[in-house]
Motif scaffolding. Structure first.
Motif, PDB file in Angstrom:
ATOM      1  N   LYS A  53       0.797  -1.102  -0.054  1.00  0.00           N
ATOM      2  CA  LYS A  53       0.203   0.002  -0.025  1.00  0.00           C
ATOM      3  C   LYS A  53       0.751   1.069  -0.097  1.00  0.00           C
ATOM      4  CE  LYS A  53      -4.109  -1.935   2.162  1.00  0.00           C
ATOM      5  NZ  LYS A  53      -5.067  -1.958   3.316  1.00  0.00           N
ATOM      6  N   VAL A  54       1.961   1.242   0.674  1.00  0.00           N
ATOM      7  CA  VAL A  54       2.756   2.332   0.640  1.00  0.00           C
ATOM      8  C   VAL A  54       3.492   2.376  -0.548  1.00  0.00           C
ATOM      9  CG1 VAL A  54       4.937   3.170   1.689  1.00  0.00           C
ATOM     10  CG2 VAL A  54       3.070   2.191   3.212  1.00  0.00           C
ATOM     11  N   ILE A  55       4.135   1.585  -1.288  1.00  0.00           N
ATOM     12  CA  ILE A  55       4.605   1.660  -2.603  1.00  0.00           C
ATOM     13  C   ILE A  55       3.391   2.059  -3.600  1.00  0.00           C
ATOM     14  CG2 ILE A  55       5.378   0.151  -4.505  1.00  0.00           C
ATOM     15  CD1 ILE A  55       7.004  -1.479  -2.340  1.00  0.00           C
ATOM     16  N   CYS A  56       2.399   1.445  -3.764  1.00  0.00           N
ATOM     17  CA  CYS A  56       1.272   2.217  -4.459  1.00  0.00           C
ATOM     18  C   CYS A  56       0.900   3.582  -4.356  1.00  0.00           C
ATOM     19  CB  CYS A  56       0.141   1.342  -4.361  1.00  0.00           C
ATOM     20  SG  CYS A  56       0.169  -0.298  -5.023  1.00  0.00           S
ATOM     21  N   PHE A  57       0.952   3.855  -2.853  1.00  0.00           N
ATOM     22  CA  PHE A  57       0.784   5.351  -2.668  1.00  0.00           C
ATOM     23  C   PHE A  57       1.802   6.130  -3.008  1.00  0.00           C
ATOM     24  CE2 PHE A  57       0.312   8.906   0.606  1.00  0.00           C
ATOM     25  CZ  PHE A  57      -0.898   9.441   0.209  1.00  0.00           C
ATOM     26  N   ASN A  58       3.144   5.865  -2.798  1.00  0.00           N
ATOM     27  CA  ASN A  58       3.966   6.576  -3.483  1.00  0.00           C
ATOM     28  C   ASN A  58       4.039   6.659  -4.939  1.00  0.00           C
ATOM     29  OD1 ASN A  58       4.933   6.898  -0.862  1.00  0.00           O
ATOM     30  ND2 ASN A  58       6.410   5.572  -0.892  1.00  0.00           N
ATOM     31  N   ALA A  59       3.686   5.701  -5.619  1.00  0.00           N
ATOM     32  CA  ALA A  59       3.554   5.726  -7.203  1.00  0.00           C
ATOM     33  C   ALA A  59       2.463   6.622  -7.587  1.00  0.00           C
ATOM     34  CB  ALA A  59       3.395   4.332  -7.621  1.00  0.00           C
ATOM     35  N   GLU A  60       1.429   6.633  -6.832  1.00  0.00           N
ATOM     36  CA  GLU A  60       0.327   7.618  -7.140  1.00  0.00           C
ATOM     37  C   GLU A  60       0.806   8.936  -6.789  1.00  0.00           C
ATOM     38  OE1 GLU A  60      -4.041   8.258  -5.065  1.00  0.00           O
ATOM     39  OE2 GLU A  60      -3.373   6.115  -5.626  1.00  0.00           O
ATOM     40  N   ILE A  61       1.434   9.126  -5.767  1.00  0.00           N
ATOM     41  CA  ILE A  61       1.786  10.556  -5.702  1.00  0.00           C
ATOM     42  C   ILE A  61       2.972  11.130  -6.747  1.00  0.00           C
ATOM     43  CG2 ILE A  61       3.331  11.978  -4.294  1.00  0.00           C
ATOM     44  CD1 ILE A  61       2.086  10.690  -1.833  1.00  0.00           C
ATOM     45  N   ALA A  62       3.809  10.109  -7.274  1.00  0.00           N
ATOM     46  CA  ALA A  62       4.618  10.584  -8.379  1.00  0.00           C
ATOM     47  C   ALA A  62       4.108  10.547  -9.358  1.00  0.00           C
ATOM     48  CB  ALA A  62       5.717   9.541  -8.394  1.00  0.00           C
ATOM     49  N   ARG A  63       2.898   9.838  -9.785  1.00  0.00           N
ATOM     50  CA  ARG A  63       2.161  10.024 -11.125  1.00  0.00           C
ATOM     51  C   ARG A  63       1.437  11.405 -11.204  1.00  0.00           C
ATOM     52  NH1 ARG A  63       0.922   4.499 -10.924  1.00  0.00           N
ATOM     53  NH2 ARG A  63      -0.754   4.852  -9.676  1.00  0.00           N
ATOM     54  N   ALA A  64       0.953  11.837  -9.928  1.00  0.00           N
ATOM     55  CA  ALA A  64       0.265  13.147  -9.937  1.00  0.00           C
ATOM     56  C   ALA A  64       1.086  14.374 -10.115  1.00  0.00           C
ATOM     57  CB  ALA A  64      -0.499  13.165  -8.524  1.00  0.00           C
ATOM     58  N   GLU A  65       2.409  14.133  -9.424  1.00  0.00           N
ATOM     59  CA  GLU A  65       3.209  15.103  -9.612  1.00  0.00           C
ATOM     60  C   GLU A  65       3.887  15.145 -11.092  1.00  0.00           C
ATOM     61  OE1 GLU A  65       6.359  14.141  -6.840  1.00  0.00           O
ATOM     62  OE2 GLU A  65       5.318  14.790  -5.187  1.00  0.00           O
ATOM     63  N   ARG A  66       4.010  14.191 -11.760  1.00  0.00           N
ATOM     64  CA  ARG A  66       4.409  14.185 -13.151  1.00  0.00           C
ATOM     65  C   ARG A  66       3.445  14.895 -14.124  1.00  0.00           C
ATOM     66  NH1 ARG A  66       6.541   9.106 -12.167  1.00  0.00           N
ATOM     67  NH2 ARG A  66       4.737   8.157 -13.316  1.00  0.00           N
ATOM     68  N   LYS A  67       2.117  14.736 -13.572  1.00  0.00           N
ATOM     69  CA  LYS A  67       0.739  14.932 -14.487  1.00  0.00           C
ATOM     70  C   LYS A  67       1.083  16.453 -14.139  1.00  0.00           C
ATOM     71  CE  LYS A  67      -3.857  14.252 -15.269  1.00  0.00           C
ATOM     72  NZ  LYS A  67      -5.089  13.408 -14.738  1.00  0.00           N
ATOM     73  N   ALA A  68       1.137  17.170 -12.931  1.00  0.00           N
ATOM     74  CA  ALA A  68       1.233  18.451 -12.700  1.00  0.00           C
ATOM     75  C   ALA A  68       2.135  19.361 -13.551  1.00  0.00           C
ATOM     76  CB  ALA A  68       1.278  18.656 -11.107  1.00  0.00           C
ATOM     77  N   ALA A  69       3.356  18.727 -13.453  1.00  0.00           N
ATOM     78  CA  ALA A  69       4.406  19.141 -13.993  1.00  0.00           C
ATOM     79  C   ALA A  69       4.395  19.338 -15.514  1.00  0.00           C
ATOM     80  CB  ALA A  69       5.805  18.365 -13.659  1.00  0.00           C
ATOM     81  N   LYS A  70       3.766  18.380 -16.156  1.00  0.00           N
ATOM     82  CA  LYS A  70       3.530  18.263 -17.692  1.00  0.00           C
ATOM     83  C   LYS A  70       2.577  19.571 -17.827  1.00  0.00           C
ATOM     84  CE  LYS A  70       4.444  13.801 -18.889  1.00  0.00           C
ATOM     85  NZ  LYS A  70       3.639  12.302 -19.639  1.00  0.00           N
TER      86      LYS A  70
END
Length: 78
Positions: A53-70
């Motif tokens: 769950k922690v790994i999935c949550f961290n991956a979800e945060i990273a995806r959201a950050e990449r999307k925001a940066a794009k």
């Protein structure tokens, strides 16, 4: 003192023989082992799932950050 230690040790040995020696009463030993293995298995499964769950949550945060940066980096044309 030695008699007290010997008495405590004897109670520990008797308890071990009662629950973990299959030749005394096979069903009771099997049930005890199965319960212990089940509890240990549930503990490790819980820990593994918590880590996932922690790994999935961290991956979800990273995806959201990449999307925001794009979205910030991409110019909007009107």
């Amino acid at each position: 003192m030695a008699d007290t230690v010997r008495g405590i040790w004897q109670s520990i040995v008797q308890t071990k023989r009662l629950y973990l020696n299959p030749h005394e009463q096979f069903g009771r030993a099997n049930i005890c082992r199965a319960a212990l293995v089940s509890y240990v298995g549930m503990y490790f499964l819980f820990k593994w799932n918590q880590n996932r769950k922690v790994i999935c949550f961290n991956a979800e945060i990273a995806r959201a950050e990449r999307k925001a940066a794009k979205s910030i980096a991409a110019p909007v044309h009107h």
